[in-house]
Write an enzyme that holds these catalytic residues in place. Structure first.
Site, PDB file in Angstrom:
ATOM      1  N   TYR B 292      18.153   3.352  11.364  1.00  0.00           N
ATOM      2  CA  TYR B 292      17.554   3.119  10.045  1.00  0.00           C
ATOM      3  C   TYR B 292      17.183   4.459   9.428  1.00  0.00           C
ATOM      4  O   TYR B 292      16.436   5.245  10.013  1.00  0.00           O
ATOM      5  CB  TYR B 292      16.315   2.246  10.202  1.00  0.00           C
ATOM      6  CG  TYR B 292      15.861   1.574   8.936  1.00  0.00           C
ATOM      7  CD1 TYR B 292      16.339   0.307   8.602  1.00  0.00           C
ATOM      8  CD2 TYR B 292      14.940   2.176   8.091  1.00  0.00           C
ATOM      9  CE1 TYR B 292      15.906  -0.340   7.456  1.00  0.00           C
ATOM     10  CE2 TYR B 292      14.505   1.538   6.935  1.00  0.00           C
ATOM     11  CZ  TYR B 292      14.991   0.280   6.617  1.00  0.00           C
ATOM     12  OH  TYR B 292      14.557  -0.361   5.485  1.00  0.00           O
ATOM     13  N   TYR B 342      20.938   1.063   0.158  1.00  0.00           N
ATOM     14  CA  TYR B 342      19.678   0.642   0.761  1.00  0.00           C
ATOM     15  C   TYR B 342      19.570  -0.861   0.612  1.00  0.00           C
ATOM     16  O   TYR B 342      19.173  -1.375  -0.430  1.00  0.00           O
ATOM     17  CB  TYR B 342      18.516   1.348   0.053  1.00  0.00           C
ATOM     18  CG  TYR B 342      17.142   0.897   0.496  1.00  0.00           C
ATOM     19  CD1 TYR B 342      16.663   1.210   1.763  1.00  0.00           C
ATOM     20  CD2 TYR B 342      16.318   0.171  -0.359  1.00  0.00           C
ATOM     21  CE1 TYR B 342      15.401   0.808   2.170  1.00  0.00           C
ATOM     22  CE2 TYR B 342      15.049  -0.236   0.043  1.00  0.00           C
ATOM     23  CZ  TYR B 342      14.597   0.087   1.314  1.00  0.00           C
ATOM     24  OH  TYR B 342      13.340  -0.308   1.704  1.00  0.00           O
TER      25      TYR B 342
END
Lengths: 314, 387
Positions: B292, B342
């Site tokens: 991430y 994102y």
């Protein structure tokens, strides 16, 4: 400020008054013409008796004399120069700073000149603390009046004296805002678990939750003690010092109510807990991890006061 | 044990943009259709749905929109992007326990054209919830954006280990290099140099603009079913070898500044331990990692917490292209959230599936096991996917 601290400052002040007169560092330079010339130029005093040798010879003095109001100038240590020994007042002022009375304003300055000073005389100052009153409620905030007297001697002969009084006050700070009557937009939620903290902040106290049973300190606070499960809560008042543990400089995006860039730090307190707050009163590039800081209570609007951190410590 | 009971059998996504021009519910529905088509399943075969607590589309709304009929399992996972891999954990548990047979996980938002997470929201501190109380120690000081919350950790990490902004920059450069050859990426054909990273404006010191991931509109959906059922479907099953969530001691939402150490991600350490335990694997068994990457510093911390390198050594690990396609551990071959989009970590899971299938645009040769992580700085989650 708690009653205990009040008493301590009063006791300290009484002790320092009892000390009496304390000699300071003699003047670095004797009374001299270049300094007189600078001073009279800056003050706009054109009297030739201070600077014109020929004129002065014909005057009542028969030689050049220094302006009497320069008395204090001769023994000023200058910026950054260490004044050995200090004066009896220093500790009292430092103690007031340490208790949050960081504001200062001179309220009285009365000088008495016994005679004119001639070139070549080297002065020696001596200070005695003469007065301490407070706390007083003033327009600037709660504060203490501190009074001291300085005498200047030339070869043991007193030539000038000064009474000086300052008000050391707890500043009522206010964040400069664009729309002055606007309430500060970034408000904390407050509930029965955290109320004591914000109540303390309004009184100028940085409170840390303390378990009434096992004594564990905790910040941020919560409803009970995770260590011993007690719901008996109390608090201690932090000494107000800390050290920057980490920090950020916020540039983007804009934050309502604040001007960028601004600094936010995680501050490690000597009591053993950490707290987050803005670092103020210094340039952003001067902030570093490990920097000693001291708490300041900044009033954001009519209702909200926030604890923030400024450079400095013991 | 949860490990190897469920498989990912379908992935679907909308285009990734800055302005989708349609509602978040429509994005969710489109991604779900694509994922079901990818799996070769009909909407009526779905009986479970999982999403994030932050998603604005209710499970029943998406089910209604897509013709998914009755549901016997629906659930949500909290803590922002930390939910990503945990949606698959929830689905896998549902499948393993029989609560559902086929579960759709989804995340859909107009995070750029709608509500932008990076913008200060004065209401954050006003909530009298436990999270609002937490925020109340920070928001009044303007500490209220994800970049700022992460920057506070990054500064301490730099102090502790001598890491520099350039070390963070190397992560951004690697992600943008990967995205440059991924046509689905927003930054397709737009790589950056380390000098450009260094020259980009400050967001929150010590983070430059190019340390921060982009903001995107889009949606991703995943289909999870049992390993047995997966064998009958049209795609190579991607087995969930391990799935775990993690929260650390003294955990907060992005602001765990009050625990002893501020240089690591203890919650990711919890996830890592569970993943290795469930799968019986170790870091040496992983050929590709999807880490991430909302902010570059936490990519370094994750490499350390998951055991790919020692504490403070991640900057050496990422030096000389260590996390690029041809490096020792290729990270985010799709370009991650810094490069592709994102989508709160869900696009990373889809990339993990493609890497196992061998269908990724930037395919890492010989990939058998992929580790995927979710949001960092928050309670988080992770997966190990295997062929």
């Amino acid at each position: 400020m708690t009653a205990v601290t009040q008493e301590t400052v009063h006791q300290l002040a009484e002790r320092q008054i009892a000390v009496g007169e304390v000699r300071g560092t003699p003047a670095a330079d004797p009374v001299n013409l270049p300094m007189i010339r600078h001073w009279t130029t800056a003050m706009g005093d054109a009297n030739p008796v201070y600077t014109d040798e020929e004129y002065a010879r014909g005057s009542v003095h028969g030689e050049i004399v220094a302006p009497p109001a320069m008395a204090q100038v001769w023994t000023m240590p200058g910026r950054g120069r260490d004044e050995k020994g200090g004066t009896p007042v220093d500790d009292v002022l430092a103690a007031l700073d340490g208790s949050g009375y960081t504001g200062v304003v001179a309220t009285n300055c009365e000088q008495t000149y016994h005679r004119y000073l001639r070139l070549g005389e080297r002065l020696e100052p001596a200070t005695r603390m003469t007065g301490f009153t407070g706390p007083k409620q003033t327009a600037l905030g709660e504060g203490y009046f501190v009074t001291w007297n300085v005498s200047w001697y030339s070869s043991g002969e007193p030539v000038a004296e000064m009474l000086f009084r300052v008000l050391k006050f707890r500043p009522r700070e206010r964040k400069p805002q664009s729309g002055s009557s606007q309430p500060y937009p970034l408000r904390p939620a407050v509930n029965r678990d955290t109320e004591f903290f914000w109540e303390g902040v309004r009184k100028g106290e940085l409170r840390i939750q303390r378990c009434a049973d096992c004594g564990e300190l905790r910040h941020p606070p919560g409803p009970l003690c995770p260590k011993c499960r007690s719901v008996a809560r109390t608090h201690v008042v932090a000494c107000g010092e800390g050290e920057v543990f980490s920090f950020i400089v916020h540039h983007n995006p804009p934050v309502p109510g604040l001007e960028t860039p601004f600094v936010v730090a995680v501050v490690q307190l000597p009591e053993g807990v950490r707290i987050v707050g803005n670092v103020v009163n210094c340039l952003t590039e001067e902030v570093s991890i490990g920097m000693p800081v001291r708490v300041r209570f900044v009033q954001m609007d009519d209702e909200l006061t926030l604890p923030m951190w400024a450079p400095g410590g013991s | 044990m949860i490990g190897s009971r469920a498989a990912l059998v379908g992935i679907g996504a909308t285009e990734f943009s800055k302005r989708s021009g349609r509602s978040e519910l429509q994005l969710a529905a489109e991604a779900v259709f694509k994922a079901l088509d990818d799996a070769g399943l009909a909407p009526s075969e779905v009986d479970g749905m999982v999403t994030y607590t932050q998603d604005t589309n209710q499970e029943i709304s998406v089910a209604r929109e897509t013709g998914i009929g009755e549901l016997s399992f629906f659930s949500r996972v909290h803590y922002g992007g930390g939910a990503a891999c945990a949606t698959v954990l929830q689905a896998a548990m549902a499948v393993a326990t029989g609560a559902a047979s086929t579960v759709v996980c989804y995340r859909a938002f107009n995070e750029r054209s709608g509500r932008r997470f990076g913008q200060p929201d004065a209401r954050l501190g006003g909530e009298p919830s436990s999270q609002g109380m937490e925020m109340s120690w920070h928001v009044p000081y303007g500490l209220m954006t994800p970049a700022a919350w992460v920057a506070m950790f990054a500064r301490r990490y730099m102090h502790a280990y001598g890491a520099r902004s350039e070390d963070f920059g190397r992560v951004a450069v690697a992600m943008r290099r990967h995205a440059a050859t991924n046509p689905a990426a927003w930054f397709y054909e737009r790589p950056i140099t380390l000098a450009e990273h260094q020259a980009s404006k400050w967001i929150v010191e010590p983070l430059h603009l190019l340390d921060c991931c982009q903001e995107s509109d889009g949606a991703v959906a995943l289909v999870v079913t049992s390993v047995e059922r997966a064998r009958d479907l049209r795609r190579v099953p991607v087995v969930v070898a391990a799935a775990a969530q993690g929260a650390g001691a003294e955990q907060m939402m992005m602001t765990s500044y009050y625990r002893d150490d501020m240089t690591g991600l203890p919650e990711m350490s919890v996830v890592g331990r569970k993943l290795w335990e469930q799968s019986g694997m170790s870091p040496a068994d992983i050929q590709t990692a999807i880490l991430y990457d909302h902010f570059t510093p936490f990519v370094l911390s994750q490499l350390e917490e998951l055991g790919f390198c020692g504490r403070g050594e991640a900057r050496d690990f990422v030096a000389d292209g260590g996390i690029e396609i041809d490096g020792r551990l290729p990270v985010n071959p799709h370009g991650g959230q810094l490069g592709e989009a994102y989508i709160h970590g869900m696009n990373g899971i889809a990339e993990g599936v493609r890497q196992i299938r061998g269908t990724a645009v930037n395919q890492v040769p010989g990939t058998r096991n992929v580790l995927v992580t979710a949001g960092t700085g928050v309670p988080t989650s992770g997966l190990i996917l295997t062929g």
